[in-house]
Design a protein around this motif. Structure first.
Motif, PDB file in Angstrom:
ATOM      1  N   SER A 197       1.104  -1.307   0.416  1.00 15.46           N
ATOM      2  CA  SER A 197      -0.036   0.051  -0.035  1.00 15.46           C
ATOM      3  C   SER A 197       0.960   1.510  -0.081  1.00 15.46           C
ATOM      4  N   SER A 198       1.997   1.125   0.518  1.00 16.37           N
ATOM      5  CA  SER A 198       3.062   2.676   1.133  1.00 16.37           C
ATOM      6  C   SER A 198       3.459   2.443  -0.869  1.00 16.37           C
ATOM      7  N   LEU A 199       3.740   1.605  -1.215  1.00 15.43           N
ATOM      8  CA  LEU A 199       4.675   1.305  -2.442  1.00 15.43           C
ATOM      9  C   LEU A 199       3.448   1.970  -3.219  1.00 15.43           C
ATOM     10  N   LEU A 200       2.339   1.426  -3.789  1.00 18.60           N
ATOM     11  CA  LEU A 200       1.403   1.791  -4.534  1.00 18.60           C
ATOM     12  C   LEU A 200       1.213   3.546  -4.257  1.00 18.60           C
ATOM     13  N   ARG A 201       0.975   4.103  -3.660  1.00 17.94           N
ATOM     14  CA  ARG A 201       0.738   5.446  -2.900  1.00 17.94           C
ATOM     15  C   ARG A 201       1.707   6.262  -3.583  1.00 17.94           C
ATOM     16  N   ALA A 202       3.114   5.923  -2.974  1.00 14.88           N
ATOM     17  CA  ALA A 202       4.159   6.690  -3.512  1.00 14.88           C
ATOM     18  C   ALA A 202       4.585   6.693  -4.948  1.00 14.88           C
ATOM     19  N   PHE A 203       3.451   5.652  -5.668  1.00 11.83           N
ATOM     20  CA  PHE A 203       3.876   5.464  -7.539  1.00 11.83           C
ATOM     21  C   PHE A 203       2.749   6.454  -7.981  1.00 11.83           C
ATOM     22  N   LYS A 204       1.623   6.723  -7.108  1.00 18.24           N
ATOM     23  CA  LYS A 204       0.567   7.633  -8.127  1.00 18.24           C
ATOM     24  C   LYS A 204       1.061   8.608  -7.619  1.00 18.24           C
ATOM     25  N   ARG A 205       2.072   9.080  -6.352  1.00 20.22           N
ATOM     26  CA  ARG A 205       2.119  10.625  -6.287  1.00 20.22           C
ATOM     27  C   ARG A 205       3.674  10.951  -7.030  1.00 20.22           C
ATOM     28  N   TRP A 206       3.992   9.804  -7.829  1.00 18.62           N
ATOM     29  CA  TRP A 206       5.187   9.354  -9.091  1.00 18.62           C
ATOM     30  C   TRP A 206       4.725  10.191 -10.217  1.00 18.62           C
ATOM     31  N   THR A 207       3.901   9.432 -10.356  1.00 17.60           N
ATOM     32  CA  THR A 207       3.064   9.324 -12.139  1.00 17.60           C
ATOM     33  C   THR A 207       1.970   9.404 -12.102  1.00 17.60           C
ATOM     34  N   GLY A 208       0.746   9.724 -11.089  1.00 13.21           N
ATOM     35  CA  GLY A 208       0.191  11.028 -11.518  1.00 13.21           C
ATOM     36  C   GLY A 208      -0.915   9.011 -12.099  1.00 13.21           C
ATOM     37  N   MET A 209      -0.701   8.259 -12.448  1.00  8.76           N
ATOM     38  CA  MET A 209      -1.574   6.723 -11.987  1.00  8.76           C
ATOM     39  C   MET A 209      -1.272   5.951 -11.422  1.00  8.76           C
ATOM     40  N   THR A 210      -2.493   5.031 -11.481  1.00  7.30           N
ATOM     41  CA  THR A 210      -2.604   3.701 -10.891  1.00  7.30           C
ATOM     42  C   THR A 210      -1.704   2.778 -11.164  1.00  7.30           C
ATOM     43  N   PHE A 211      -1.276   2.362 -10.248  1.00  5.13           N
ATOM     44  CA  PHE A 211      -0.416   0.714 -10.890  1.00  5.13           C
ATOM     45  C   PHE A 211      -0.867   0.517 -11.858  1.00  5.13           C
ATOM     46  N   LYS A 212      -2.152  -0.287 -12.029  1.00  2.45           N
ATOM     47  CA  LYS A 212      -3.190  -0.711 -13.068  1.00  2.45           C
ATOM     48  C   LYS A 212      -2.795  -0.259 -14.510  1.00  2.45           C
ATOM     49  N   GLN A 213      -3.266   1.405 -13.925  1.00  4.34           N
ATOM     50  CA  GLN A 213      -3.115   1.994 -15.396  1.00  4.34           C
ATOM     51  C   GLN A 213      -1.792   1.585 -15.841  1.00  4.34           C
ATOM     52  N   TYR A 214      -0.663   2.206 -15.321  1.00  7.48           N
ATOM     53  CA  TYR A 214       1.142   2.100 -15.991  1.00  7.48           C
ATOM     54  C   TYR A 214       0.975   0.875 -16.576  1.00  7.48           C
ATOM     55  N   GLN A 215       0.560  -0.375 -16.129  1.00  8.02           N
ATOM     56  CA  GLN A 215       0.967  -1.475 -16.525  1.00  8.02           C
ATOM     57  C   GLN A 215      -0.023  -1.557 -17.745  1.00  8.02           C
ATOM     58  N   THR A 216      -0.998  -1.119 -18.014  1.00  4.77           N
ATOM     59  CA  THR A 216      -1.325  -1.076 -19.171  1.00  4.77           C
ATOM     60  C   THR A 216      -1.007   0.095 -20.030  1.00  4.77           C
ATOM     61  N   LYS A 217      -0.860   0.764 -19.962  1.00  5.99           N
ATOM     62  CA  LYS A 217      -0.141   1.733 -20.562  1.00  5.99           C
ATOM     63  C   LYS A 217       1.423   1.019 -20.746  1.00  5.99           C
ATOM     64  N   LEU A 218       1.400   0.313 -20.156  1.00 13.91           N
ATOM     65  CA  LEU A 218       3.331   0.057 -20.683  1.00 13.91           C
ATOM     66  C   LEU A 218       3.469  -0.961 -21.562  1.00 13.91           C
ATOM     67  N   LEU A 219       2.104  -2.321 -20.967  1.00 16.93           N
ATOM     68  CA  LEU A 219       1.842  -3.375 -21.972  1.00 16.93           C
ATOM     69  C   LEU A 219       1.962  -2.983 -24.111  1.00 16.93           C
ATOM     70  N   THR A 220       0.758  -2.096 -24.034  1.00 17.12           N
ATOM     71  CA  THR A 220       0.508  -0.870 -25.290  1.00 17.12           C
ATOM     72  C   THR A 220       2.022  -0.531 -25.505  1.00 17.12           C
ATOM     73  N   GLU A 221       2.567  -0.088 -24.740  1.00 21.05           N
ATOM     74  CA  GLU A 221       3.804   0.697 -25.899  1.00 21.05           C
ATOM     75  C   GLU A 221       4.446  -0.703 -26.320  1.00 21.05           C
ATOM     76  N   LEU A 222       4.627  -1.617 -25.201  1.00 19.58           N
ATOM     77  CA  LEU A 222       5.428  -2.335 -25.556  1.00 19.58           C
ATOM     78  C   LEU A 222       5.358  -3.490 -26.488  1.00 19.58           C
ATOM     79  N   ASN A 223       3.813  -3.762 -26.571  1.00 19.21           N
ATOM     80  CA  ASN A 223       3.032  -4.300 -27.798  1.00 19.21           C
ATOM     81  C   ASN A 223       3.046  -3.475 -29.542  1.00 19.21           C
ATOM     82  N   LEU A 224       3.281  -2.268 -29.252  1.00 22.23           N
ATOM     83  CA  LEU A 224       3.960  -1.415 -30.256  1.00 22.23           C
ATOM     84  C   LEU A 224       4.330  -1.347 -30.794  1.00 22.23           C
ATOM     85  N   SER A 225       5.938  -1.439 -29.589  1.00 14.45           N
ATOM     86  CA  SER A 225       7.437  -1.660 -30.249  1.00 14.45           C
ATOM     87  C   SER A 225       7.816  -3.168 -31.029  1.00 14.45           C
ATOM     88  N   HIS A 226       6.822  -4.204 -29.797  1.00 11.83           N
ATOM     89  CA  HIS A 226       6.829  -5.457 -30.876  1.00 11.83           C
ATOM     90  C   HIS A 226       6.875  -5.566 -32.606  1.00 11.83           C
TER      91      HIS A 226
END
Length: 264
Positions: free
Chosen positions: A230-259
């Motif tokens: 919970s502490s890490l996920l709160r920090a991550f939201k503060r760092w990126t402005g996104m939830t962990f799941k939102q960032y994972q979805t964004k990252l997977l999309t970018e990786l698929n496009l790159s592939h």
């Protein structure tokens, strides 16, 4: 390939710290526990299942003993040997050659090491996983440029190694930079930053890098020195402005496009 406990152990200053990191990892990840006992001039290491009534099979004992010995030899660059090895199972000649010490048959398993060997310095250059990870960390940095000889630059370099080793606190970092915590804070403020700001920026870069490597949340928590998700996920939201799941979805999309682009 990044193996979290192996990488964290080789990020430590010596074998004693490496044992501590491996012991912590095994308590929360996996089914094999590590038991470390300081006996004065020697240190005893034993392995067991998380369920104590279940004996460890031969393969797991050998695997854990060899892995630990490899960490010590890799970190120091020296051909370290145990004082003795105890095992419930017979070992082949090749294992006798690798351990190069008396191997005794007993109901329990144990590897006995000289504390002086465990106190030997681990060179950062021996941690081969850094050759890839450092460039990945740098890609995810959002730091402002600073002079190479500034206290901020020195702290950033030290944080990259110290965080995976579990030693990323202010007092430890100040000692490693040969100063006091108060002086370190004062110099950082004079350079327009602070310890907490630099710590969080390095953790953010590492978090994003570990996600790109598709490490589990538990492994990322361990490598960043967080006790609770919970502490890490709160920090991550503060760092990126996104939830962990939102960032994972964004990252997977970018990786698929790159592939897809690489294929085309």
């Amino acid at each position: 390939m990044l193996v979290p406990p192996y990488f964290a152990a080789l990020s430590c200053r010596n074998g004693l710290e490496a044992l501590e990191r491996i012991e912590i990892y095994r308590k929360s990840n996996g089914s094999v526990l590590v038991h470390v006992e300081d006996l004065g001039d020697t240190v005893s290491i034993q392995f067991s299942y998380m369920l104590p009534d279940k004996p460890l099979p031969r393969f797991l004992i050998i695997n854990q003993q060899l892995l630990l010995l490899d960490v010590l030899r890799t970190g120091t660059g020296l051909d370290i040997h145990p004082i003795s090895v105890t095992t419930p199972y017979p070992y082949e000649d090749i294992l006798h050659d690798i351990f190069a010490c008396p191997i005794q048959i007993d109901a329990d398993n144990q590897m006995l090491l000289a504390k002086a060997d465990l106190e030997r310095y681990f060179s950062p250059s021996h941690n081969m996983m850094w050759s890839y990870l450092e460039s990945l960390f740098d890609q995810n940095y959002t730091f402002s440029p600073v002079a190479e000889d500034s206290m901020t630059a020195k702290l950033r370099r030290e944080l990259k190694r110290s965080i995976p080793s579990g030693k990323g606190d202010l007092n430890t970092l100040a000692k490693r930079l040969d100063t006091s915590s108060r002086t370190l804070q004062r110099k950082l403020v004079a350079e327009g930053t602070s310890f907490n700001k630099e710590l969080q920026e390095v953790q953010k870069a590492m978090f994003c890098s570990y996600l790109q490597l598709r490490l589990s949340t538990e492994d990322i928590l361990y490598l960043l020195g967080y006790a609770e998700s919970s502490s890490l996920l709160r920090a991550f939201k503060r760092w990126t402005g996104m939830t962990f799941k939102q960032y994972q979805t964004k990252l997977l999309t970018e990786l698929n496009l790159s592939h897809q682009q690489n294929i085309s």
